[in-house]
Design an enzyme around this catalytic site. Structure first.
Site, PDB file in Angstrom:
ATOM      1  N   LYS A   1     -34.895  82.600  48.636  1.00  0.00           N
ATOM      2  CA  LYS A   1     -33.882  83.503  48.066  1.00  0.00           C
ATOM      3  C   LYS A   1     -32.570  83.393  48.852  1.00  0.00           C
ATOM      4  CE  LYS A   1     -37.526  86.616  46.511  1.00  0.00           C
ATOM      5  NZ  LYS A   1     -38.274  87.854  46.808  1.00  0.00           N
TER       6      LYS A   1
ATOM      7  N   GLN B   1     -38.915  92.883  50.982  1.00  0.00           N
ATOM      8  CA  GLN B   1     -39.903  91.870  50.592  1.00  0.00           C
ATOM      9  C   GLN B   1     -41.311  92.460  50.696  1.00  0.00           C
ATOM     10  OE1 GLN B   1     -39.247  88.705  49.344  1.00  0.00           O
ATOM     11  NE2 GLN B   1     -41.458  88.618  48.989  1.00  0.00           N
TER      12      GLN B   1
ATOM     13  N   ASP C   1     -34.318  94.630  42.943  1.00  0.00           N
ATOM     14  CA  ASP C   1     -35.643  94.276  42.439  1.00  0.00           C
ATOM     15  C   ASP C   1     -36.050  95.148  41.251  1.00  0.00           C
ATOM     16  OD1 ASP C   1     -37.002  92.124  43.448  1.00  0.00           O
ATOM     17  OD2 ASP C   1     -37.814  93.169  45.185  1.00  0.00           O
TER      18      ASP C   1
END
Ligand code: NAD
Length: 282
Positions: A52, A96, A119
């Site tokens: 990412k 994460q 997200d």
């Protein structure tokens, strides 16, 4: 033979468009900023964050990785999230997952302001998806929808069957398909006679993580099949779909690797730039 829905190519196109949007923002002295919060040394998480980071670099997005020790307390983690939440140069924040077991994942996600939740996992954004109001959407479901769009198949009135009911893939994908006017069925681990549902699917999305779950006899001829699953067989990354048998039945198929994976990362870039531009996709 199924047309392969090339997620790698589509992701590249999305990233190129994103880079152009970033350049326009930079002319206005705005540099989109995305922060990654990584807790511990889970090897898969380290690899995901690194890929990412690289995508951010390709798109001109400033990215910061806050790497915290495995032993961090909930309070310390929430303090770190709070700092990024207050930083005006950070437009998006991504915790994460998974985080170590002693930490409260839901409480940590709640520390990310909904407007920085790239997200789309915050309860507020999940709620806007249910309500059909603007908000940030989870990246893998967005990638799934763009792959369906790439097929060119009309979604209105079509029967979409989603396998998997997690809050990060299955459920939001089902809601996005509903928003696109599909008639939606959600299947899961307790579904009896999975094949009887999958055979009815004009659009079949599999988000389970079980290699070979979907075989050709489970697919309606001509269907759009989107494989979001990730599993490892003999060290190789594979999806839920048994490509060999499905390819000759489906009309369109997204491969693994090269389908939902790169699309998920590209959508993350798009979400970050949407925030920096001051708008939500909804
Ligand atoms: P999860 O484990 O939370 O959910 C799996 C779902 O599959 C559950 O809802 C369960 O009910 C269902 N399921 C399990 N066995 C089943 C069976 N035999 N028949 C029907 N349904 C069954 O996982 P998740 O986080 O939703 O992720 C799903 C898959 O997508 C995983 O393989 C994951 O690695 C992958 N994934 C890919 C990306 C990407 O970037 N491509 C992103 C996120 C997740």
């Amino acid at each position: 033979m199924a047309v392969i829905l090339d997620g790698k190519m589509l992701a590249k196109r999305l990233e190129e468009e994103t880079l152009q949007r970033v350049q326009k923002l930079k002319e206005k002295n705005i540099t989109p900023g995305l922060a990654f919060i990584l807790v511990g040394e889970d090897p898969a998480s380290v690899v995901y964050v690194r890929s990412k980071n690289k995508a951010c670099e390709r798109c001109g997005i400033r990215n910061v990785t806050v790497h915290l020790p495995e032993t961090i307390t909930q309070e310390e983690l929430e303090n770190e999230l709070g700092k990024l939440a207050r930083d005006p140069e950070i437009h998006g924040m991504l915790l994460q997952l998974p985080i170590p077991k002693h930490l409260d994942e839901a409480a940590a996600i709640a520390c990310i302001p909904p407007e920085k939740d790239v997200d789309g996992f915050h309860q507020m954004n999940a709620g806007t998806l249910v309500n059909g109001t603007p908000g940030l959407r989870a990246c893998t479901p967005l990638g799934i929808m763009d792959l369906v769009k790439l097929s060119g198949v009309e979604t209105r009135g079509r029967h979409a069957v989603v396998i998997g009911r997690s809050a990060i893939v299955g459920k939001p994908a089902a809601l996005l398909l509903l928003e696109a006017d599909c008639t939606v069925t959600i299947c899961h681990s307790k579904t009896v006679d999975l094949k009887s549902y999958t055979r009815q699917a004009d659009i079949l999305v599999s988000a389970v993580g079980k290699a070979g779950l979907i075989t050709g006899d489970m697919v309606k001829p001509g269907a759009v099949v989107i494989d979001a699953g990730i599993a490892r067989v003999d060290g190789k990354v594979v999806g839920d779909v048994d490509r060999e048998s499905v390819e000759s039945v489906a009309g369109y198929l997204s491969p693994v690797p090269g389908g939902c994976g790169p699309m998920t990362i590209a959508e993350l870039m798009v979400n970050t730039v949407d925030i920096a531009e001051g708008r939500y996709r909804g």
